[in-house]
Design a protein around this motif. Structure first.
Motif, PDB file in Angstrom:
ATOM      1  N   ASP A 156       0.825  -1.208   0.000  1.00 13.14           N
ATOM      2  CA  ASP A 156       0.000   0.000   0.000  1.00 13.14           C
ATOM      3  C   ASP A 156       0.861   1.261   0.000  1.00 13.14           C
ATOM      4  O   ASP A 156       0.499   2.272  -0.608  1.00 13.14           O
ATOM      5  CB  ASP A 156      -0.994   0.010   1.174  1.00 13.14           C
ATOM      6  CG  ASP A 156      -0.373  -0.441   2.487  1.00 13.14           C
ATOM      7  OD1 ASP A 156       0.613  -1.198   2.462  1.00 13.14           O
ATOM      8  OD2 ASP A 156      -0.863  -0.022   3.541  1.00 13.14           O
ATOM      9  N   GLY A 157       2.013   1.195   0.652  1.00 16.21           N
ATOM     10  CA  GLY A 157       2.914   2.351   0.607  1.00 16.21           C
ATOM     11  C   GLY A 157       3.583   2.455  -0.748  1.00 16.21           C
ATOM     12  O   GLY A 157       3.622   3.521  -1.367  1.00 16.21           O
TER      13      GLY A 157
ATOM     14  N   HIS B 122      -0.592  -5.765  -1.687  1.00 13.55           N
ATOM     15  CA  HIS B 122      -0.723  -6.282  -0.323  1.00 13.55           C
ATOM     16  C   HIS B 122      -1.056  -5.082   0.549  1.00 13.55           C
ATOM     17  O   HIS B 122      -0.169  -4.302   0.887  1.00 13.55           O
ATOM     18  CB  HIS B 122       0.587  -6.884   0.169  1.00 13.55           C
ATOM     19  CG  HIS B 122       1.129  -7.987  -0.693  1.00 13.55           C
ATOM     20  ND1 HIS B 122       1.826  -9.050  -0.172  1.00 13.55           N
ATOM     21  CD2 HIS B 122       1.104  -8.206  -2.037  1.00 13.55           C
ATOM     22  CE1 HIS B 122       2.206  -9.866  -1.157  1.00 13.55           C
ATOM     23  NE2 HIS B 122       1.781  -9.365  -2.299  1.00 13.55           N
TER      24      HIS B 122
ATOM     25  N   ASN C  83      -1.822  -3.717   3.836  1.00 10.82           N
ATOM     26  CA  ASN C  83      -1.867  -3.948   5.292  1.00 10.82           C
ATOM     27  C   ASN C  83      -2.105  -2.647   6.045  1.00 10.82           C
ATOM     28  O   ASN C  83      -1.968  -2.586   7.266  1.00 10.82           O
ATOM     29  CB  ASN C  83      -0.604  -4.658   5.781  1.00 10.82           C
ATOM     30  CG  ASN C  83       0.658  -3.915   5.381  1.00 10.82           C
ATOM     31  OD1 ASN C  83       0.575  -2.788   4.866  1.00 10.82           O
ATOM     32  ND2 ASN C  83       1.811  -4.510   5.594  1.00 10.82           N
TER      33      ASN C  83
ATOM     34  N   ILE D  53      -0.444  -0.086   6.458  1.00 12.09           N
ATOM     35  CA  ILE D  53       0.689   0.317   7.305  1.00 12.09           C
ATOM     36  C   ILE D  53       1.980   0.167   6.500  1.00 12.09           C
ATOM     37  O   ILE D  53       1.986  -0.541   5.492  1.00 12.09           O
ATOM     38  CB  ILE D  53       0.745  -0.568   8.586  1.00 12.09           C
ATOM     39  CG1 ILE D  53       1.430   0.130   9.756  1.00 12.09           C
ATOM     40  CG2 ILE D  53       1.460  -1.896   8.316  1.00 12.09           C
ATOM     41  CD1 ILE D  53       0.520   0.935  10.598  1.00 12.09           C
ATOM     42  N   TYR D  54       3.027   0.846   6.914  1.00 11.54           N
ATOM     43  CA  TYR D  54       4.350   0.569   6.379  1.00 11.54           C
ATOM     44  C   TYR D  54       4.963  -0.515   7.242  1.00 11.54           C
ATOM     45  O   TYR D  54       5.323  -0.258   8.398  1.00 11.54           O
ATOM     46  CB  TYR D  54       5.231   1.824   6.427  1.00 11.54           C
ATOM     47  CG  TYR D  54       4.933   2.837   5.349  1.00 11.54           C
ATOM     48  CD1 TYR D  54       3.824   2.712   4.515  1.00 11.54           C
ATOM     49  CD2 TYR D  54       5.774   3.924   5.142  1.00 11.54           C
ATOM     50  CE1 TYR D  54       3.567   3.649   3.522  1.00 11.54           C
ATOM     51  CE2 TYR D  54       5.515   4.869   4.150  1.00 11.54           C
ATOM     52  CZ  TYR D  54       4.410   4.716   3.348  1.00 11.54           C
ATOM     53  OH  TYR D  54       4.153   5.643   2.373  1.00 11.54           O
ATOM     54  N   GLY D  55       5.056  -1.721   6.713  1.00 12.37           N
ATOM     55  CA  GLY D  55       5.571  -2.833   7.502  1.00 12.37           C
ATOM     56  C   GLY D  55       7.087  -2.803   7.622  1.00 12.37           C
ATOM     57  O   GLY D  55       7.639  -2.719   8.716  1.00 12.37           O
TER      58      GLY D  55
END
Ligand SMILES: Cc1ncc(C[n+]2csc(CCOP(=O)(O)OP(=O)(O)O)c2C)c(N)n1
Ligand SMILES: Cc1ncc(C[n+]2csc(CCOP(=O)(O)OP(=O)(O)O)c2C)c(N)n1
Ligand code: SF4
Ligand code: SF4
Ligand SMILES: [Mg+2]
Ligand SMILES: [Mg+2]
Lengths: 575, 284, 284, 575
Positions: free
Chosen positions: C91-92, C117, C119, C121-123
């Motif tokens: 997403d980022g 993908h 999520n 958030i920045y994983g």
């Protein structure tokens, strides 16, 4: 006394909790501490390290051996048992890693079991580990207890008590079981040191220089600065914004600067690559801005969580067209603090972009200092605002002046209009195309301002005997390791360190004739954490001088004290 | 009282007959009619014919990089939200090179006004296709013809829940001015797509072409209905083009959430090193 | 016949329990079930946890820069349109850093498949807000909380007239696989937003959270109706989340318009200097 | 014979039509032609120039005087009448500019009236102007007539006839009325030259090197290359795509390169600034790509339509991390053609990014040449494809090899998988974190490949006597003006030109010891079209050598022959 504790395990196992607590309590107890981290680009699993060196005298670099190896997993033992000193001990939880070692250098401490028994939960096994290490080195728990009380204040007395009990149990267990432990850690008279890493030092420096606007996009190893600024935003009224990308970051920061506040952005080399057009804009519109370039091994994504000094020439020459800039490369967190302040001062004084260039190694290493002196900080408000602005008869953003610096008015605070333009422009800031105005503006930006900026640059730091036979030069984060290595070799050779932390404009020899040190030495060595010798290129481009020997490291890791001593000794020996 | 003379800038270097003149005039008139003074305004632009506008008017000016008008505009507004921040940009500047900033600036909903001179072409660089160029168009740099779907700024802005979305036309100054006024009065991010014939390079979307297709949105239309607005935005552009405010959403602007600037603009807040001394203690 | 073993890549470095595993498994299974061989596939990615996927599967791979997966994917497809070009991104990566490329790649409608993908958030960089993070979220880098409107990829893709838009969820492998299959079979650009819990950093949008909200789109639903699709995309995400194909538009892919590659992929066309000799004459 | 025609007027008045036609017909008639343009960043109005110099011997630079001034507006007369030679003539349409000049150097030709009377429309006034100029220099219309016939072929016979009539009428009018015209333009035996500008030469070079993919975003002065490639796309099967921004351009081109074709992108310095991260990617993934950097005066937007050599150091050091590249800076359209070819060859041979760096001046100047020889072009297909690929047992994209170059397989053409990764990677192309692999890969990319690339670089071109007392050095587009100036001064001094067109890796002295030319000269002068002497920095960084004198110009204009001669003479005189 000079011990190294090495903590190894998977990402997510709590290395940072254990390592952070140990570093803090050791520094607070009055020891000099130097810690660094070595971690993989993943969130769980893999293999990470936290190394803490502590001593009763100044230490400024990591060593290759460990006196205590805290192994949170089996891999740590397999990979690092060879690094143990002769009297070293490997402490591990045999229950957790499901393996027992019988040799005397192994100490099993059931971290999990202690945590469950004394604290009621495995969560506290890190606390047990810290307690155990303190037991091993025969240190009392008092300082750690203070830290625990503070850290868990918000969680209530019960949590505090459980942690204290767990720490005590770990301590007792280790004190009892570690019969081979022979570490001597004498009490110090020091009242405790300040412990700070490079990222926080830059952030703190920015905050204390009046930075009111920080925007950026997360990227290792620059995220620490963004985090620090974010954590202070509300308390000190700093606008902190995560942008959609790095292009936005630098352009937004320039907008903020235009609007009248001190602004900063930062990234790693890859994110900075996206800021390059904006950098050139800063050069043209003559707006102050501070940019942190935190290096990691490239090219491209490279090794995201490792270290390298690979973006120096890029930073020096980034941006199309010609414009002045200043580049500072701190060698320690302390230098990072003061140089960030200098970067802000120079940026606003001359209305130019100025840089702090560091690397993952400096960003993540924690050092002890006696303290920072805020009285040494520069703060001059160079803006034209308030009364002075109101009283100005006619305002021209790019008015020609004796020194090339035009008054920096804040828009909206008076009837005067502030006009900045990325095209070549006239004094008012409007687009022009004629050659004469162009010439005047180039001369203003470059020929008038550049020599003044150059004058602000401090010469390199020299540590060593007056007429050294060997000069070891370096820049930025290699400061500590070179200094310590040279300090150790000084008994054997007439050897000195020449360290550059203010790189560009390249310092002149007026204040200190460092060039003759080089010319007169029998052997000059340049130490760089990269493959191509970028600083050597800068020196040669600036002075024509070429070093005798180059020591370079480009495997993504920092220099280690013992290795560097060995290498230097090898060259010195042949003299 | 600001007058039109106060807003007189340099002599425009636009081609005679260019639609940019209408936008310039409307903007100056709007600001005068709203009694806003030049020093209360910041004109922010990128690069392109449209982006030269600030030089042809008067105001504080940040004429930055191609595609990058929105980031400095955001920075300026956050530092001094008392200023009127107006972005003048082109279809290439704003929807092409600057597309990412547009999306995220809309999401942020900072109280800035974006006036896009949409001539469906790259004017300054001499006639290449822009994101809004119609399908099939051939140009030197589009040898196979334009086959990307023309960018529909209205639909995309609605999808991003932009708080104010409108379309106007340079040759209809009254409507243009009233939309500009409404945009400036609106609290939050406002996007106004302004149709602007490029008489030199765009031989398709001429004054005549627009005139034949443009119509004013009915007074009864409710711009607060997002799905209706979306429907309206999908009207085939080559057949009919709705002018007026298409979508509106009243919500707090980004600045309203930033606690530290609630009372005083950031630029007016003093720097107090003394208060920070205690920060050092955190490191002991 | 390709088998799952053929698609076995390196050992993933994701956290145990991460939603990325489900996507990896579904992708491998989909390719096997479609009988596509690894050498017929190019996996293109940017940087992030999601973007590591190509290493954990098998295929030709272009693992490029953060936010920049779509440009090389487009280049690859135009040079060799016989290859299945699949983009795995976060997403980022896709909506943040890479937002401009997403908009314009959708407009181009090159026949590539984009599996995001999401999520929220920045994983990889440890927990900062991404464009899809819910409003109000606090993080180290969002000290004032997230106040930008969460990016709605479905709505924006529909506004851009993306030729295939779907949403899936990593924990529903059958639906995920069927959507992947349909996307791959579809001719044109396909965007699939795949909900993916980040068990380490996103403590809000957990498996449970998604499970409680996700539902399958009714069989009777007509994905060709753009306005209906838009309506569906506006369902409040914090309440209900539709899974399945949301919008479809059958139209020629970008490659179909490029006359020079009608018969033979560009990479198979020989270079014939002899034929160019006459070019020199133009300069006399 | 050596005449200069200067055409001045507003943007949109047809300067390019008149200038283009005159240049073309003069070169076709067998004269040497050198033309350049000077235009503003606007589409209509303002003040633009088109200068055509033609002679019966080689000419390679612009002069400051005009023999014929074609004034399409009053401003041209006001601004440029001072530039007229003693026997020069100003030709203008008194009806159009609404003013009449009586001095003998003025020649009124009613372009519009002639066009309306002979052609039926004012549109043809440019044709009348060309005819008039030909009348003034006493040249027949035949060559122009050919051009007209060809240019309007598609528009039909009527249009052709009207244009021919108009040209004739203009010619007759000028022949009749220009009593003072004393230009002597003897017929040449030459069968006509090739006339080409820098942009087309680069495009042609790319086409003829097998470039199959060109993508970019319009930006002056690089747009000409994009236009050229676009115009050939369909005929030669080249994929040409205008991208949404420059970031996309370089990444898309890298995708194309990965997929197996020769790919190129280009921009001005500002657009290239946005490609810097992608450049670093090219370095890491080791994919061939050719990048054209067409300079204009910066920083930022600068002077969009003017010229400067201000992006050299930026181009050399752009990109985070360390990786090899090659940089070519053609001095003429001919060099641009061959060096573009070399750039493609080297890029693919070593799997690196390679650059063509030029500037607005070179891009827009038209030169005459006898012709280009396609047999001199290099074309080696270095890809692993077809049978060779099929037969490979195991394929690893980054296989270690003796020279650091790994086989470049085309994906999808066999069962082998091609894996590239922006992270540091192993031989197969998968992410790694260990120091050993990192070291091997750095050594492969830098230490193995770099010396080989360096070996490919040709030494600078020296023109002059064997032991010059004065050496004038330069790089890129200053070739022509330095060469001509030195050629003229050679009777007075022992002076030679040293011109660098292959800049990086900086050439060694193995093939030609140019350094001793410099060391042994009494005076060395470096001529650069920038303010900071970027090439001097490169030379110093590479060799330690510093030039004696610097001649720099940074007003956004190119060097003019007469001025440069004057400056050189000034320094030489003092010897
Ligand atoms: C980074 C960068 N890329 C390209 C350019 C060249 N450029 C200047 S204006 C422009 C297009 C302008 O189009 P638009 O925004 O539609 O404005 P218009 O001229 O049509 O008003 C381009 C490509 C530039 N200045 N900077
Ligand atoms: C130019 C650039 N900026 C920033 C980064 C650092 N970075 C790597 S991954 C990432 C975010 C990834 O988030 P997302 O795409 O959502 O992937 P996830 O890890 O959540 O799967 C960032 C900011 C980078 N590699 N390059
Ligand atoms: S080129 Fe087009 S947009 Fe630019 S000034 Fe001329 S008419 Fe206007
Ligand atoms: S951090 Fe989150 S997204 Fe990344 S691997 Fe762990 S759970 Fe998955
Ligand atoms: Mg436009
Ligand atoms: Mg994510």
């Amino acid at each position: 006394m000079d011990y190294t504790i090495l903590i190894g395990g998977e990402a997510g196992q709590g290395l940072q909790t254990i390592g952070g607590a140990l570093s803090k309590l050791l520094s607070r107890a009055g020891y000099h501490v130097f810690s660094h981290q070595d971690y993989m680009s993943r969130v769980r699993g893999g293999h990470n390290l936290y190394q803490i060196r502590f001593a009763d005298r100044e230490i400024t670099s990591p060593r290759s051996k460990a006196d205590i190896l805290v192994a949170l997993d089996l891999k740590t033992i397999e990979l690092h048992k060879g690094e143990l000193t002769e009297s070293g001990i490997i402490v591990y939880d045999a229950d957790f890693i499901k393996k027992t070692f019988d040799s005397p250098e192994y100490l099993h401490v059931p971290f999990d079991k202690i945590a469950v028994e004394s604290g009621g939960s495995k969560i506290m096994s890190n606390t047990a580990a810290v307690g155990a290490v303190l037991g091993m080195i025969g240190m009392e728990l008092t300082v750690f207890e203070d830290i625990v009380r503070k850290a868990f204040r918000k969680k209530g007395q019960e949590v505090i008590d459980k942690n204290l009990a767990t720490a005590r149990a770990g301590h007792d267990f280790a004190t009892r079981e570690c019969r081979r432990c022979s570490f001597v850690v004498p009490k110090t008279a020091n009242s405790g040191y300040m412990l700070i890493n490079g990222a926080d030092a830059i952030g703190l420096g920015a905050l204390m220089s009046g930075c009111k606007f920080y925007c950026g996009y997360p990227m290792t190893p620059s995220t620490g600065i963004l985090n620090y600024m974010g954590s202070k935003a509300i308390e000190y009224g700093v606008m902190v914004e995560q942008t959609e990308d790095e292009i936005c970051a630098i352009n937004m920061a320039l907008g903020a600067s235009f609007a009248g506040v001190r602004a900063m952005t930062g990234s790693a080399g890859g994110g900075f690559a996206l800021m390059v057009e904006g950098l050139s804009l800063a050069g043209m519109v003559e707006l102050p801005i501070v940019i942190a370039v935190m290096q990691r091994p490239g090219p491209a994504t490279g090794l995201p969580t490792r270290t390298e000094q690979g973006d120096l020439l890029f930073t020096l020459y980034a941006g199309h067209g010609e414009f002045p800039r200043a580049v500072f490369a701190p060698g320690t967190p302390e230098q990072a603090f003061y140089l960030t302040n200098k970067a802000f001062d120079i940026a606003e004084k001359y209305q130019i972009p100025s840089f702090i260039i560091a690397d993952q190694y400096l960003v993540d290493t924690e050092w002890t200092f006696v303290g920072f002196d805020t009285k040494k900080l520069l703060y001059n408000d160079y803006r034209l605002s308030g009364d002075a602005l109101g009283k100005t008869g006619e305002y021209k953003r790019y008015a020609y002046s004796e020194n090339g610096v035009s008054p920096l008015a804040v828009p909206g605070l008076s009837k005067h209009l502030v006009v900045v333009d990325s095209d070549e422009h006239d004094e008012e800031g409007h687009m022009i195309e004629d050659g004469e105005t162009r010439n005047r503006m180039v001369e203003k930006r470059l020929f008038q301002k550049f020599p003044l900026i150059r004058n602000e640059i401090s010469p390199p730091e020299y540590v060593g005997p007056p007429n050294p036979e060997i000069v070891v030069a370096g820049w930025g984060s290699t400061y500590g390791v070179i200094k310590e290595a040279v300090g150790i070799l000084k008994d054997k050779y007439k050897i000195g360190m020449l360290h550059f932390s203010e790189l560009y404009p390249f310092p002149g020899t007026e204040k200190f004739d460092f060039m003759s040190l080089l010319f007169e030495a029998k052997l000059t060595i340049c130490v760089e954490n990269n493959a191509t010798g970028q600083f050597e290129t800068l020196v040669k481009a600036s002075t024509g001088y070429g070093f005798g020997v180059s020591i370079r490291k480009y495997d993504g890791r920092q220099f280690i004290l013992d290795e560097l001593i060995g290498e230097l000794d090898g060259y010195a020996n042949r003299l | 009282m600001a007058t039109l003379t106060d807003y007189k800038g340099q002599v425009p270097a636009w081609c005679p007959g260019c639609g940019d003149f209408g936008i310039l005039n409307a903007l100056k008139a709007t600001l005068v009619e709203m009694n806003i003074e030049p020093h209360e305004v910041v004109l922010v632009s990128g690069i392109g014919q449209a982006a030269k506008l600030p030089h042809y008017a008067k105001g504080n000016t940040f004429n930055g990089l191609h595609g990058r008008a929105l980031p400095p505009a955001t920075g300026i507004k956050l530092v001094n939200h008392n200023l009127h921040v107006i972005v003048t940009t082109g279809d290439g500047d704003c929807y092409g090179e600057g597309g990412n900033h547009l999306m995220h600036a809309i999401r942020r909903n900072v109280n800035i006004k974006v006036f896009v001179h949409d001539n469906q072409i790259y004017g300054l660089t001499k006639g290449q296709a822009s994101p809004t160029t119609l399908e099939g168009t051939l140009s030197k740099t589009q040898p196979f013809g334009v086959h990307a779907n023309p960018f529909n700024p209205i639909a995309v802005a609605i999808a991003l829940d932009c708080s104010f979305v409108a379309r106007a036309y340079t040759a209809e100054p009254e409507l243009l001015k009233s939309v500009m006024k409404e945009a400036i009065n609106h609290k939050g991010f406002a996007l106004v797509d302004i149709l602007q014939p490029c008489v030199t390079f765009n031989k398709v979307n001429t004054y005549k072409w627009y005139q034949e297709r443009c119509y004013h949105i009915d007074k009864a239309y409710n711009p607060y209905d997002r799905v209706e607005a979306f429907k309206l935005s999908l009207e085939p552009f080559t057949e009919k083009i709705a002018l007026g405010v298409i979508y509106k959403h009243d919500k707090p602007a980004f600045e309203d959430y930033i606690s530290i600037i609630k009372d005083t603009p950031l630029v007016k807040q003093p720097f107090q090193l003394e208060k920070m001394e205690k920060e050092l203690l955190n490191f002991y």
